[in-house]
Every structure is written in C-alpha cells, then in structure tokens.
Design an enzyme around this catalytic site. Structure first.
Site, mmCIF file in Angstrom:
data_model
loop_
_atom_site.group_PDB
_atom_site.id
_atom_site.type_symbol
_atom_site.label_atom_id
_atom_site.label_comp_id
_atom_site.label_asym_id
_atom_site.label_seq_id
_atom_site.Cartn_x
_atom_site.Cartn_y
_atom_site.Cartn_z
ATOM 1 N N ASN A 154 -4.945 -11.245 -3.042
ATOM 2 C CA ASN A 154 -3.653 -11.560 -2.399
ATOM 3 C C ASN A 154 -3.585 -11.088 -0.952
ATOM 4 O O ASN A 154 -3.109 -11.792 -0.074
ATOM 5 C CB ASN A 154 -2.482 -11.019 -3.214
ATOM 6 C CG ASN A 154 -2.557 -9.540 -3.468
ATOM 7 O OD1 ASN A 154 -3.641 -8.948 -3.474
ATOM 8 N ND2 ASN A 154 -1.422 -8.911 -3.688
ATOM 9 N N LYS A 177 -16.515 -4.476 -4.270
ATOM 10 C CA LYS A 177 -16.494 -5.768 -4.944
ATOM 11 C C LYS A 177 -15.237 -6.473 -4.463
ATOM 12 O O LYS A 177 -14.127 -6.096 -4.848
ATOM 13 C CB LYS A 177 -16.458 -5.643 -6.473
ATOM 14 C CG LYS A 177 -16.591 -7.024 -7.132
ATOM 15 C CD LYS A 177 -16.122 -7.061 -8.578
ATOM 16 C CE LYS A 177 -14.670 -7.422 -8.747
ATOM 17 N NZ LYS A 177 -14.282 -8.777 -8.301
ATOM 18 N N ALA A 179 -12.659 -9.810 -3.977
ATOM 19 C CA ALA A 179 -12.207 -10.827 -4.933
ATOM 20 C C ALA A 179 -13.038 -12.093 -4.750
ATOM 21 O O ALA A 179 -13.225 -12.555 -3.620
ATOM 22 C CB ALA A 179 -10.734 -11.124 -4.724
ATOM 23 N N GLU A 180 -13.508 -12.634 -5.845
ATOM 24 C CA GLU A 180 -14.381 -13.808 -5.779
ATOM 25 C C GLU A 180 -13.628 -15.028 -5.233
ATOM 26 O O GLU A 180 -14.244 -15.964 -4.727
ATOM 27 C CB GLU A 180 -14.965 -14.114 -7.167
ATOM 28 C CG GLU A 180 -16.095 -13.179 -7.597
ATOM 29 C CD GLU A 180 -15.645 -11.748 -7.899
ATOM 30 O OE1 GLU A 180 -14.474 -11.555 -8.261
ATOM 31 O OE2 GLU A 180 -16.467 -10.820 -7.765
ATOM 32 N N GLY A 229 -5.169 -4.247 -8.369
ATOM 33 C CA GLY A 229 -5.130 -5.487 -9.149
ATOM 34 C C GLY A 229 -4.103 -5.378 -10.260
ATOM 35 O O GLY A 229 -3.097 -4.686 -10.129
ATOM 36 N N GLU A 251 -3.918 1.001 -8.041
ATOM 37 C CA GLU A 251 -2.688 0.405 -7.503
ATOM 38 C C GLU A 251 -2.506 -0.918 -8.235
ATOM 39 O O GLU A 251 -3.277 -1.859 -8.037
ATOM 40 C CB GLU A 251 -2.830 0.223 -5.991
ATOM 41 C CG GLU A 251 -1.505 0.024 -5.297
ATOM 42 C CD GLU A 251 -1.121 -1.432 -5.205
ATOM 43 O OE1 GLU A 251 -0.512 -1.947 -6.174
ATOM 44 O OE2 GLU A 251 -1.452 -2.044 -4.192
ATOM 45 N N CYS A 285 2.304 -7.019 -4.096
ATOM 46 C CA CYS A 285 2.709 -6.011 -5.076
ATOM 47 C C CYS A 285 4.003 -5.327 -4.665
ATOM 48 O O CYS A 285 4.748 -4.837 -5.511
ATOM 49 C CB CYS A 285 1.598 -4.986 -5.245
ATOM 50 S SG CYS A 285 0.997 -4.350 -3.669
ATOM 51 N N GLU A 380 5.954 -8.944 -13.946
ATOM 52 C CA GLU A 380 5.826 -9.125 -12.497
ATOM 53 C C GLU A 380 5.670 -10.619 -12.185
ATOM 54 O O GLU A 380 4.694 -11.233 -12.634
ATOM 55 C CB GLU A 380 4.591 -8.364 -12.019
ATOM 56 C CG GLU A 380 4.388 -8.403 -10.525
ATOM 57 C CD GLU A 380 3.106 -7.669 -10.102
ATOM 58 O OE1 GLU A 380 3.041 -7.268 -8.949
ATOM 59 O OE2 GLU A 380 2.181 -7.526 -10.918
#
Ligand code: NAD
Length: 476
Positions: A154, A177, A179-180, A229, A251, A285, A380
C-alpha cells in the site's frame, strides 16, 4: 508519459540477478488490469545466498563508523530525490495511486531515511556511576545483527524505508522482502541506496511469501524481524519468531476512529478529512474510518462529507485530473464490496459515488445507520469506506471508538482542553492527531496497541528496535 515498466531483479550479495524459482508472478496495472510484466521469484538457494550475504555485509557495515554510515545513507537519499519522477512513475503504474501521491510518498521515504541517517550519530550509550573503586560501568548500544524485513504494497516505499533506514543507521544489515505486487518502485529506491553500501548490507528479495519468511526467520543468521501487513500474517510471523526466539516488530493495520465534537468547524474538518481519508483510495493503516460526530452537528457533517467525497474524480493515477486511483488489486475490490454488502444487510445505509469501468475501482462509500457490532465497525475496510455515527456524550464516543480489536491511529477535532485531555488518556491508540491528521512523521514513534501490533517504527523508539544493549563493567 509513462516510464517503460520492467519487473526488477533481486539484489543478492551486491549483484542484481534474475529470480530462479520455478514460479513467476504477473505484475498488474490496477488502473486497467493489464499485465505489465512477469516477476521472477527467489529460489531456496538464492535465499540461502542472501542469508550468507547478510552475515558478510553485517561484519563489514557494523564496523563503519556512525559518521560515515550517516554520510553514505545521505548520498543514497540525495540519489532518491534526484530520481523521484522515475520512482513515482513506476509506483503509480504498479500500485495505482496518483502520481502526486507517488511523488509525495517517495519524498517521505527519503525524509525517513535522512532522519535515521542523522540519528545514527546519536545512538548514545551511558555511563553508570561505578560501585567499586577503580572501575567503570558502561551501557553500550550495538546493532542487533542481520534483519529480515517484510513490507506491504500500500505504501511500498515509505513502509520499506522505515525498516531500511532504521536497520542500516543502527549498523545492521537487512534483507527486505518487498511486496510482490509493487516490486519495481522499491527496487528503484533500493538501487539508489545500495550504491554506497558494502555488498550484502542491503539486499532485496521477492518470492513465495511463506517460503521466504520461513527460511529467513528460521536461520540463525537473522537476529531481528520487522513486518508491516495484515493481522493473520503478523500473527503467523510472530509465532515463527517466537519459535526461533527472534525479536519482532509488528505493524498490523488499523480502523481509525475520528471523534468530532460540537465545537469543531464543519467545513475545515470535512475538507481535512476527505483529503486524508481517500489518499491511496483509503488503503492506509492510519486512514480515518469510524467517524463519531456530536449529534448537534452530525446531520450537517454527514451532508458536507458525502457531498465533498462525491466530488472526487476517480481514474488512472497517471492523469493529472485524477483525485483518487483504483484499489491495488482485484482481491481488495472483492473484499471492500463484500464488507459493504454485509453491513447494508445488517441495516446500514450506503451513500455511494460513481466508479469507472475497467481496472480495480471501488466507489467512495459513506455508511450511516451503523451500530458498534456491524461488520464494517469491526473489520478493517482498507478502502474508500467511511462510517458516520452520531454520539450524545464524549464518554459514549470513546467507548464506541475503543470497541474494536484495532488500536493504531485516532483523530480528535475540538478546541476543548477538557475533551483533549480525556481522549488523550482514554482512547486506545498508538498515535493521536488533534485538529489535524499528521499521525506519522519520521522523528516520532509510530506503532499500535491491541491487534494493531507491537513495537514502534520511526523516532528514537524505531532506532532502538535495531539496537541491543550491552553492559560493560570494567575494573582496572
Ligand atoms: P495478506 O495478508 O495476504 O498480505 C499482506 C502482505 O504480507 C503482502 O505483502 C504479502 O506478500 C505478505 N505476506 C503474506 N503471507 C506472508 C508470509 N507467510 N510471510 C511473509 N509475508 C507474507 O493481505 P493483503 O490481501 O495483501 O491485504 C489485506 C489486508 O492486509 C488489508 O485488509 C489490511 O488489513 C492489511 N494490510 C495492512 C497494511 C498495513 O499498513 N498495516 C498494509 C497492507 C495490508
């Protein structure tokens, strides 16, 4: 004009190399659902190489004096700032947010790393008065070791930079890593930073998430884990970290309450909140979501908010006329639609704008007639969805606001010192903005309570997360 898009390679031991996993993933432009490229993923052997690289990189980087660490990171930050247009352009293509938002995100990521770079020079220990004659007692702050970090799609730049900046400034090496779904913008940022770093200090992997996290966290090389995430994945990584006794910062999102008291100016408050809420199509978030408005102004507030939100222009983020882009992927569209449908079935009324055809668009939606246990009040939304409920007393608003598994950000609009004091004491959140929306800045801690996770990023608390404490008692 769009920058030509190419899925990035992996950065392992200072070399950019193609992923060797048997699987690859399509990268999709959310504005039109077209495939941009195929992302090649890391194999088990490549993950093992990255672990060796992290160990070697740590041995070199930890010995670089803090002044020089700061200078090298600042060179990378300068390069990021020179390349904002390029990085932002990639981000909009793969993530969907408007180009203006993408530029702002890149600038914010640069600011975050700059702040951590400066803070590298202030990782003070302390001298404790000695108990014995001819002795000294010292507390040292040392880098914790190689870090495994996992960041989401995001805010791929900002949420990666909190981990990269903190780890490298502290003297740790880091395997990120990313985000893909949003690999190219993060790789472009990493390339800017890695140029002045020893091989292995900063490495970038994309892979099958569960394979990567299991191999990295189980390795004795990794000493610290940091994840941003969803709650289910955070819970899983916390269990993995516990099994291997690894420190972890989590988080995990939020469902931010907004309390608007009767003395708030409706026009100013609505203008501020509409801009903040629909940034990144609500996929933040810290996005304000559950609005509790004093019943004396609730009707006027709702009318003004619905009207202002429906004036937003939805479209491709590359167009300068667009105020709000698409959601990042098809599963978010389905999830947001499902949450709205279930809440309407439970009795909520939906006030919706228009959404363009094609791409992963969701209309701005304001739900009224909501009650504390409806799905939309407990789950959420992570999309362009707002709920508005009138309250009679501030006690009632705080009680409803706290009736949530989440506790990340909260917002309060009032000039009353008494109200500000009560909400500061009683609202269950990690960050509170009063008469504004800036709940996350590089120099202050950001983190949540309850299901929103634990530990802080940014600020001196964020730096502390990458340091360990060593006591040295020295006798002559
Ligand atoms: P998800 O849980 O499938 O994935 C979230 C991220 O975690 C992705 O980047 C993914 O690559 C990674 N991930 C998934 N499994 C993993 C594993 N086993 N090990 C390591 N990483 C793993 O969620 P999603 O569909 O991408 O997003 C849905 C929800 O996630 C949203 O509704 C929101 O609640 C939450 N979310 C929160 C934030 C945040 O800023 N806190 C960011 C993105 C998503």
């Amino acid at each position: 004009m769009s920058t030509p898009y190419r899925a990035p390679d992996l950065l392992i031991q200072g070399q950019w190399c193609a992923g060797q996993h048997t699987q690859s993933l399509p990268i999709v432009n959310p504005a039109n659902a077209a495939t941009l490229d195929q992302l090649r993923l890391a194999s088990t052997a490549q993950i093992a190489q990255a672990l060796q690289g992290a160990q070697a990189g740590f041995e070199v980087w930890r010995k670089v004096p803090a002044f020089e660490r700061c200078a090298r990171l600042e060179k990378g930050v300068a390069r990021m700032r020179q390349n904002i247009e390029h990085i932002a352009n990639l981000l909009t293509q793969e993530q969907g947010k408007t180009l203006a938002e993408a530029r702002a995100e890149c600038a914010m990521a640069a600011d975050l790393i700059k702040w951590y770079a400066e803070e590298a020079r202030r990782t003070y220990g302390r001298i404790v008065p000695a108990r014995l004659p001819n002795s000294s007692m010292q507390v040292h702050k040392l880098p914790v070791g190689p870090v495994a970090a996992f960041s989401p799609w995001n805010f791929p730049l900002v949420l990666s930079s909190r981990k990269i900046g903190g780890a490298l400034a502290a003297g740790c090496s880091i395997i990120l890593k990313g985000a893909e779904e949003t690999p190219a913008s993060v790789a472009a940022m990493v390339a800017c930073l890695a140029e002045d770093l020893p091989a292995g200090a900063l490495q970038l992997l994309y892979g099958v998430p569960s394979e990567l996290s299991e191999q990295l966290i189980a390795s004795p090389i990794i000493r610290k884990v940091s994840f941003t995430g969803s709650v289910p994945v955070g819970r899983h990584l916390a269990q993995l970290s516990a099994r291997h006794l690894k420190r972890i910062t989590l988080e995990l999102g939020g469902h931010a309450p907004v309390i608007v008291c009767a003395d708030a100016d409706i026009d100013t408050t609505v203008t501020t909140l509409v801009t903040h809420k629909f940034r990144n199509a609500g996929q933040a978030c810290l996005a304000p979501t559950r609005f509790y408005v004093d019943q004396a102004i609730a009707g006027d507030f709702k009318d003004a908010f619905v009207a202002a939100s429906q004036r937003l222009v939805l479209g491709d983020g590359m167009q300068s006329s667009t105020n709000m882009g698409p959601l990042a992927n098809a599963r978010r569209v389905a999830a947001v639609r499902d949450l709205i449908d279930r809440s309407v079935q439970a009795g909520a009324q939906a006030h919706q704008g228009q959404a363009p055809e094609g791409g992963f668009f969701a209309p701005v939606t304001v739900l009224t007639g909501v009650t504390p246990d409806m799905p939309v009040m407990q789950e959420e939304p992570f999309g362009p969805v707002v709920t508005i409920a009138p309250f009679e007393t501030l006690n009632q608003a705080i009680q409803w606001a706290n009736h949530s598994p989440y506790g990340l950000a909260g917002y309060l609009f009032t000039d009353s010192a008494r109200n500000i004091h009560q909400v500061t004491q009683e609202l269950e959140v990690g960050s509170l903005a009063v008469n504004g929306v800036a709940v996350s800045v590089p120099e202050a801690p950001f983190g949540g309570v309850k299901d929103s996770g634990y530990g802080s990023e940014s600020g001196i608390e964020g730096m502390e997360a990458f340091l360990e404490t060593k006591f040295v008692h020295q006798c002559v």
